[in-house]
Write a protein that holds these residues in place. Sequence first.
Motif, PDB file in Angstrom:
ATOM      1  N   TYR A 214       3.008 -12.118  -4.874  1.00 55.40           N
ATOM      2  CA  TYR A 214       1.744 -12.120  -4.141  1.00 55.40           C
ATOM      3  C   TYR A 214       1.917 -11.491  -2.754  1.00 55.40           C
ATOM      4  CZ  TYR A 214      -2.117 -13.867  -1.331  1.00 55.40           C
ATOM      5  OH  TYR A 214      -3.159 -13.962  -0.474  1.00 55.40           O
ATOM      6  N   ILE A 215       2.980 -11.896  -2.053  1.00 55.32           N
ATOM      7  CA  ILE A 215       3.229 -11.331  -0.728  1.00 55.32           C
ATOM      8  C   ILE A 215       3.448  -9.820  -0.827  1.00 55.32           C
ATOM      9  CG2 ILE A 215       4.858 -11.297   1.194  1.00 55.32           C
ATOM     10  CD1 ILE A 215       2.992 -13.666   1.241  1.00 55.32           C
ATOM     11  N   THR A 216       4.172  -9.408  -1.889  1.00 54.57           N
ATOM     12  CA  THR A 216       4.415  -7.966  -2.062  1.00 54.57           C
ATOM     13  C   THR A 216       3.106  -7.217  -2.275  1.00 54.57           C
ATOM     14  OG1 THR A 216       6.612  -8.390  -2.989  1.00 54.57           O
ATOM     15  CG2 THR A 216       5.607  -6.250  -3.457  1.00 54.57           C
ATOM     16  N   ARG A 217       2.261  -7.757  -3.167  1.00 56.75           N
ATOM     17  CA  ARG A 217       0.982  -7.088  -3.450  1.00 56.75           C
ATOM     18  C   ARG A 217       0.036  -7.142  -2.263  1.00 56.75           C
ATOM     19  NH1 ARG A 217       1.507 -10.163  -8.032  1.00 56.75           N
ATOM     20  NH2 ARG A 217      -0.156 -11.547  -7.288  1.00 56.75           N
ATOM     21  N   ALA A 218       0.002  -8.296  -1.589  1.00 53.90           N
ATOM     22  CA  ALA A 218      -0.995  -8.491  -0.536  1.00 53.90           C
ATOM     23  C   ALA A 218      -0.566  -7.920   0.810  1.00 53.90           C
ATOM     24  CB  ALA A 218      -1.316  -9.979  -0.385  1.00 53.90           C
ATOM     25  N   VAL A 219       0.758  -7.838   1.047  1.00 57.72           N
ATOM     26  CA  VAL A 219       1.220  -7.424   2.378  1.00 57.72           C
ATOM     27  C   VAL A 219       2.128  -6.199   2.312  1.00 57.72           C
ATOM     28  CG1 VAL A 219       2.462  -8.147   4.442  1.00 57.72           C
ATOM     29  CG2 VAL A 219       1.057  -9.808   3.209  1.00 57.72           C
ATOM     30  N   VAL A 220       3.226  -6.305   1.540  1.00 55.91           N
ATOM     31  CA  VAL A 220       4.254  -5.257   1.589  1.00 55.91           C
ATOM     32  C   VAL A 220       3.701  -3.915   1.118  1.00 55.91           C
ATOM     33  CG1 VAL A 220       6.502  -4.557   0.731  1.00 55.91           C
ATOM     34  CG2 VAL A 220       6.098  -6.952   1.303  1.00 55.91           C
ATOM     35  N   VAL A 221       3.055  -3.906  -0.067  1.00 55.55           N
ATOM     36  CA  VAL A 221       2.558  -2.629  -0.611  1.00 55.55           C
ATOM     37  C   VAL A 221       1.513  -1.999   0.317  1.00 55.55           C
ATOM     38  CG1 VAL A 221       1.292  -1.577  -2.520  1.00 55.55           C
ATOM     39  CG2 VAL A 221       3.141  -3.199  -2.987  1.00 55.55           C
ATOM     40  N   PRO A 222       0.476  -2.756   0.764  1.00 52.07           N
ATOM     41  CA  PRO A 222      -0.489  -2.127   1.681  1.00 52.07           C
ATOM     42  C   PRO A 222       0.136  -1.654   2.984  1.00 52.07           C
ATOM     43  CG  PRO A 222      -1.392  -4.166   0.760  1.00 52.07           C
ATOM     44  CD  PRO A 222       0.060  -4.119   0.389  1.00 52.07           C
ATOM     45  N   VAL A 223       1.062  -2.438   3.537  1.00 52.92           N
ATOM     46  CA  VAL A 223       1.684  -2.037   4.804  1.00 52.92           C
ATOM     47  C   VAL A 223       2.529  -0.780   4.613  1.00 52.92           C
ATOM     48  CG1 VAL A 223       3.392  -2.710   6.534  1.00 52.92           C
ATOM     49  CG2 VAL A 223       1.622  -4.325   5.848  1.00 52.92           C
ATOM     50  N   ARG A 224       3.266  -0.714   3.484  1.00 48.90           N
ATOM     51  CA  ARG A 224       4.036   0.505   3.208  1.00 48.90           C
ATOM     52  C   ARG A 224       3.113   1.697   3.023  1.00 48.90           C
ATOM     53  NH1 ARG A 224       8.560  -0.252  -1.276  1.00 48.90           N
ATOM     54  NH2 ARG A 224       8.857   1.916  -0.623  1.00 48.90           N
ATOM     55  N   ARG A 225       1.940   1.464   2.392  1.00 52.31           N
ATOM     56  CA  ARG A 225       0.982   2.548   2.214  1.00 52.31           C
ATOM     57  C   ARG A 225       0.471   3.026   3.570  1.00 52.31           C
ATOM     58  NH1 ARG A 225      -1.837   0.588  -2.231  1.00 52.31           N
ATOM     59  NH2 ARG A 225      -3.025  -0.740  -0.823  1.00 52.31           N
ATOM     60  N   VAL A 226       0.165   2.073   4.458  1.00 49.35           N
ATOM     61  CA  VAL A 226      -0.287   2.447   5.801  1.00 49.35           C
ATOM     62  C   VAL A 226       0.829   3.157   6.564  1.00 49.35           C
ATOM     63  CG1 VAL A 226      -1.066   1.543   8.014  1.00 49.35           C
ATOM     64  CG2 VAL A 226      -2.014   0.615   5.910  1.00 49.35           C
ATOM     65  N   ALA A 227       2.087   2.678   6.391  1.00 45.84           N
ATOM     66  CA  ALA A 227       3.212   3.327   7.069  1.00 45.84           C
ATOM     67  C   ALA A 227       3.373   4.770   6.604  1.00 45.84           C
ATOM     68  CB  ALA A 227       4.495   2.534   6.818  1.00 45.84           C
ATOM     69  N   GLY A 228       3.266   4.989   5.286  1.00 45.84           N
ATOM     70  CA  GLY A 228       3.368   6.359   4.774  1.00 45.84           C
ATOM     71  C   GLY A 228       2.254   7.244   5.302  1.00 45.84           C
TER      72      GLY A 228
END
Length: 476
Positions: A214-228
């Motif tokens: 859940y943390i990966t889907r809700a936080v890590v993936v979106p944040v990595r997308r924003v970082a990219g």
Amino acid sequence: MFLGRSRRPAGDVGRGLTVRTVAAGAVLALIVGGAFAVLLASIADLRDVRLREQRSAEVLTMANRLERLIIDMETGQRGFALTGQEDFLRPWREAVAAFPGQASALERLVAGVPAERARARTIAAAGTSYIDDYSVPLVEAIRRDPARARTAEIAEGERRVDAMRADFDALVATALSMVRTEQRQSEAAAHRASAVGVSGLIASVALIGAYSGYITRAVVVPVRRVAGATRRLADGDLQARVPESGAGEVGVLEHGFNTMAVTLARQRAELAASRSRVVTSADQARRRIERDLHDGIQQRLVSLVLDVRAAQARLPPDRPELAEPLDRLAEGLGEAVDELREISRGIHPAILSEAGLGPALKTLARRSAVPVELELDVPGRLPEPVEVAAYYVVSEALTNTAKHAHATTVTVRAHLADGMLRLHVGDDGVGGASTGEGSGLLGLADRVEALGGTITLVSPPGEGTALSAELPVAGG
């Protein structure tokens, strides 16, 4: 489009991802804590069962020990009665001395079990009575009269021992039953503890995995997308956007990034348009000044030169002293006309407006102080801003080469293809040129970039200089 969504209200931030994360963490902690609480309870139950099993085993041991003491008493006094030898009384005396303490220990051991406690008291009372009322008096009597060993008192002792052994057997049977019960309970508790432990471990791993997912889907993936997207934006891609699908603060971050990217793109477009307007306005002003100089002052000076020459032609023969001043005046006016033409050409070359980029570059090549190898592939006319920018790129490069490069030759290439005008000016001089402050190349970069083009300078010391520019040509 990503930006079509309305801005999230400020209250959503406080009730968004933070609340979900805290709630998920609390539920995870509650479930894992409950599983471990059940496991600890099972372990405590197992420990209690093991303690009761150990106590039952100690009861068995103590009962056997007391029964052995009674047997030692009976055997010792019987041997003494039959032989009269005092050696047989040594184990008897030890058993008589040890029995009260062992009986008391047995009673303390079974104090928590009513049935065993009553049986232990009966055994203790029977044993004490056997010692005090029978065994000790019998030994004393035999010492006084050895013949009494064959009387009915021996039979009475056997009866008493048999009765106590029956009580021992009953106590042992009860203890064995409890031992077997405790063993079964111990095995069941061990199985429960193992099952709870394995189930708790599996559930904990599953819940932690679900929470991590859940943390990966809700936080890590979106944040990595924003970082990219941020890296792409930093590299100049102002069209970088991210989906606004995150919850709470992550969604606000995504929306904020998209808003920032749109703002930057709009500001860059406005800046480019402003720079283009400034360059166009400056070019138009330069062209107007050149035209005013050509059509105004320059024509006036040419007319004055003609008037002076006409005055010289009409000079009377008797006034030869006026010929030399008029000649100097005509020459001065002619030099002023030439200087004005040079100034006009520097402000805005008339040949560029009249004939286009190709002839204008050829004129620059002919006037260059350094020999120029010219390669042109520019058919027809180009938009005026493009022609002006290209002309000044080549002009500034040739001027810098003549002033600073100490070159023996310069190559100028202009090529139009795929809607792009590509310019290249290279020399074999000393190199070391830069676009830093005070360099005319900095203004060229502003002019080229205002039209959406790019300019590149490569000038390693001692290896010459190469200036390249690309200018987009609409419909080229």
